[in-house]
Design a protein around this motif. Structure first.
Motif, PDB file in Angstrom:
ATOM      1  N   HIS A   1       0.844  -1.142  -0.062  1.00 50.47           N
ATOM      2  CA  HIS A   1      -0.069   0.051   0.155  1.00 50.47           C
ATOM      3  C   HIS A   1       0.828   1.330   0.057  1.00 50.47           C
ATOM      4  O   HIS A   1       0.956   2.116   0.973  1.00 50.47           O
ATOM      5  CB  HIS A   1      -0.904  -0.162   1.226  1.00 50.47           C
ATOM      6  N   PRO A   2       1.749   1.577  -1.091  1.00 49.41           N
ATOM      7  CA  PRO A   2       2.615   2.488  -0.996  1.00 49.41           C
ATOM      8  C   PRO A   2       1.897   3.905  -1.111  1.00 49.41           C
ATOM      9  O   PRO A   2       2.631   5.056  -0.759  1.00 49.41           O
ATOM     10  CB  PRO A   2       3.474   2.163  -2.325  1.00 49.41           C
ATOM     11  N   THR A   3       0.798   3.881  -1.795  1.00 52.16           N
ATOM     12  CA  THR A   3       0.169   5.241  -2.341  1.00 52.16           C
ATOM     13  C   THR A   3      -0.988   5.687  -1.175  1.00 52.16           C
ATOM     14  O   THR A   3      -0.997   6.780  -0.963  1.00 52.16           O
ATOM     15  CB  THR A   3      -0.279   5.065  -3.574  1.00 52.16           C
TER      16      THR A   3
ATOM     17  N   ASP B   1      -5.081  -1.551  -7.230  1.00 50.63           N
ATOM     18  CA  ASP B   1      -5.016  -0.194  -7.814  1.00 50.63           C
ATOM     19  C   ASP B   1      -3.882   0.453  -7.537  1.00 50.63           C
ATOM     20  O   ASP B   1      -3.779   1.644  -7.886  1.00 50.63           O
ATOM     21  CB  ASP B   1      -6.362   0.356  -7.548  1.00 50.63           C
ATOM     22  N   GLN B   2      -2.878   0.024  -6.883  1.00 54.30           N
ATOM     23  CA  GLN B   2      -1.809   0.693  -6.706  1.00 54.30           C
ATOM     24  C   GLN B   2      -0.377  -0.339  -6.999  1.00 54.30           C
ATOM     25  O   GLN B   2       0.693  -0.140  -6.324  1.00 54.30           O
ATOM     26  CB  GLN B   2      -1.536   1.239  -5.356  1.00 54.30           C
ATOM     27  N   LYS B   3      -0.696  -1.184  -7.776  1.00 51.43           N
ATOM     28  CA  LYS B   3       0.386  -2.245  -8.214  1.00 51.43           C
ATOM     29  C   LYS B   3       1.787  -1.594  -8.740  1.00 51.43           C
ATOM     30  O   LYS B   3       2.857  -2.145  -8.218  1.00 51.43           O
ATOM     31  CB  LYS B   3      -0.312  -3.217  -9.130  1.00 51.43           C
TER      32      LYS B   3
ATOM     33  N   ALA C   1       3.669  -0.183  -5.950  1.00 51.52           N
ATOM     34  CA  ALA C   1       4.101  -1.195  -5.083  1.00 51.52           C
ATOM     35  C   ALA C   1       5.245  -2.062  -5.578  1.00 51.52           C
ATOM     36  O   ALA C   1       6.058  -2.254  -4.800  1.00 51.52           O
ATOM     37  CB  ALA C   1       2.760  -2.088  -4.954  1.00 51.52           C
ATOM     38  N   LYS C   2       5.342  -2.273  -6.900  1.00 56.10           N
ATOM     39  CA  LYS C   2       6.425  -2.953  -7.496  1.00 56.10           C
ATOM     40  C   LYS C   2       7.508  -2.354  -7.262  1.00 56.10           C
ATOM     41  O   LYS C   2       8.817  -2.666  -6.899  1.00 56.10           O
ATOM     42  CB  LYS C   2       6.310  -3.050  -9.142  1.00 56.10           C
ATOM     43  N   GLU C   3       7.763  -0.975  -7.354  1.00 56.61           N
ATOM     44  CA  GLU C   3       8.756  -0.035  -7.073  1.00 56.61           C
ATOM     45  C   GLU C   3       9.117  -0.105  -5.608  1.00 56.61           C
ATOM     46  O   GLU C   3      10.294  -0.031  -5.173  1.00 56.61           O
ATOM     47  CB  GLU C   3       8.522   1.405  -7.725  1.00 56.61           C
ATOM     48  N   ARG C   4       8.217   0.162  -4.778  1.00 58.58           N
ATOM     49  CA  ARG C   4       8.321   0.389  -3.532  1.00 58.58           C
ATOM     50  C   ARG C   4       9.043  -1.049  -2.835  1.00 58.58           C
ATOM     51  O   ARG C   4       9.858  -0.975  -2.114  1.00 58.58           O
ATOM     52  CB  ARG C   4       7.079   0.600  -2.744  1.00 58.58           C
ATOM     53  N   ALA C   5       8.452  -2.107  -3.081  1.00 60.03           N
ATOM     54  CA  ALA C   5       8.901  -3.449  -2.875  1.00 60.03           C
ATOM     55  C   ALA C   5      10.085  -3.850  -3.363  1.00 60.03           C
ATOM     56  O   ALA C   5      10.883  -4.427  -2.474  1.00 60.03           O
ATOM     57  CB  ALA C   5       7.810  -4.627  -3.372  1.00 60.03           C
ATOM     58  N   ALA C   6      10.748  -3.454  -4.529  1.00 56.98           N
ATOM     59  CA  ALA C   6      11.797  -3.684  -4.811  1.00 56.98           C
ATOM     60  C   ALA C   6      12.849  -2.907  -4.027  1.00 56.98           C
ATOM     61  O   ALA C   6      14.150  -3.319  -3.638  1.00 56.98           O
ATOM     62  CB  ALA C   6      12.167  -3.202  -6.465  1.00 56.98           C
ATOM     63  N   ALA C   7      12.679  -1.807  -3.580  1.00 59.88           N
ATOM     64  CA  ALA C   7      13.627  -0.728  -2.598  1.00 59.88           C
ATOM     65  C   ALA C   7      13.634  -1.428  -1.369  1.00 59.88           C
ATOM     66  O   ALA C   7      14.698  -1.476  -0.958  1.00 59.88           O
ATOM     67  CB  ALA C   7      13.074   0.412  -2.656  1.00 59.88           C
ATOM     68  N   PHE C   8      12.674  -2.005  -0.981  1.00 56.68           N
ATOM     69  CA  PHE C   8      12.311  -2.573   0.260  1.00 56.68           C
ATOM     70  C   PHE C   8      13.297  -4.028   0.400  1.00 56.68           C
ATOM     71  O   PHE C   8      13.889  -4.147   1.374  1.00 56.68           O
ATOM     72  CB  PHE C   8      10.803  -3.026   0.763  1.00 56.68           C
TER      73      PHE C   8
END
Ligand SMILES: N[C@@H](CCC(=O)N[C@@H](CS)C(=O)NCC(=O)O)C(=O)O
Length: 236
Positions: free
Chosen positions: A114-116, A124-126, A129-136
């Motif tokens: 739920h990055p946004t 609806d925020q995939k 989420a992909k970008e955020r999860a990669a950095a995480f």
């Protein structure tokens, strides 16, 4: 004392950190929202039923006349009352510091799906989420786990003091949660965190906690909780 824990009934989520302390200590408690009519009681509390406190969000706890919220505070309060916390001032503060850092980590886990927006569903925020999860996966899992491992290396077999405390239970939960959500990323990192894995295994074998983990009271990880497994957020 019969404790009342208020948390969403279908997920482990943040409530699980409190459940683990209550279960490991063999405390008498009601998981209010999992009882018939319990959701209504939780909603009433969120609308101002308790004169002591207006909780912003679950989990929150009632212990007799006392009401409190915030996961790290709840676990510290319960740990100190139930014999699962250091007794000296430095130990208490170190325990709380680690618990709050674990709460930060849990918040970051939540933000991978739920990055946004908290209100908008994952689907609806995939892209974000992909970008955020990669950095995480690349930066934050190694940093947080490395820090937990170093804390154990410095202290011995437990996170704080000489005995198992609520902090060890929270550390267990965050490790197994991350292993569920990010198995591939965790495989890479846990090669370098042997003490953390050994702690995870020791905690899981504690008699009362082990019985709880094997019971129906332990809600399985699922796609509504904080620790969710989406293949696309944890590529091989
Ligand atoms: N900082 C709080 C966060 C509490 C929280 O975000 N609770 C979630 C469930 S895990 C919730 O129900 N949030 C509703 C909201 O934020 O509107 C804690 O650690 O307990």
């Amino acid at each position: 004392m019969k404790y009342e824990l208020y948390y969403w009934p279908g997920i482990q989520g943040r409530g699980e950190f409190a459940r683990l302390v209550l279960e490991d200590a063999g405390a008498e408690y009601v998981d209010v929202a999992r009882e018939p009519g319990g959701m209504k009681k939780m909603e009433a509390a969120l609308e101002g039923e308790f004169k002591q406190l207006l909780p912003f969000a679950p989990p929150f706890l009632r212990a007799g006349d006392v009401v409190l919220a915030q996961t790290a505070l709840i676990t510290s309060f319960l740990g100190e009352r139930l014999g699962l916390a250091p007794k000296d001032e430095q130990g208490k503060l170190a325990a709380m510091t680690i618990a709050m850092t674990i709460a930060d980590l849990v918040g970051e886990v939540h933000d991978t799906h739920h990055p946004t927006s908290v209100e908008v569903r994952y689907e609806d925020q995939k892209a974000a989420a992909k970008e955020r999860a990669a950095a995480f996966r690349e930066n934050r899992i190694p940093k947080f786990l490395g820090w937990l491992e170093s804390t154990l290396e410095r202290n011995g077999d437990v996170m704080v003091g000489e005995n198992v405390s609520y902090v060890d239970l929270s550390t267990f939960q965050v490790v197994v949660g991350l292993e569920y959500a990010f198995p591939h990323a965790m495989n890479k990192v846990t090669k370098d965190t042997p003490k953390l894995l050994a702690l995870r295994d020791r905690i899981a074998k504690r008699p009362k906690l082990g019985a709880y983990l094997a019971s129906k009271r332990r809600i399985p990880f699922n796609q509504q909780g904080i620790f969710r497994h989406y293949k696309e957020l944890d590529p091989a």
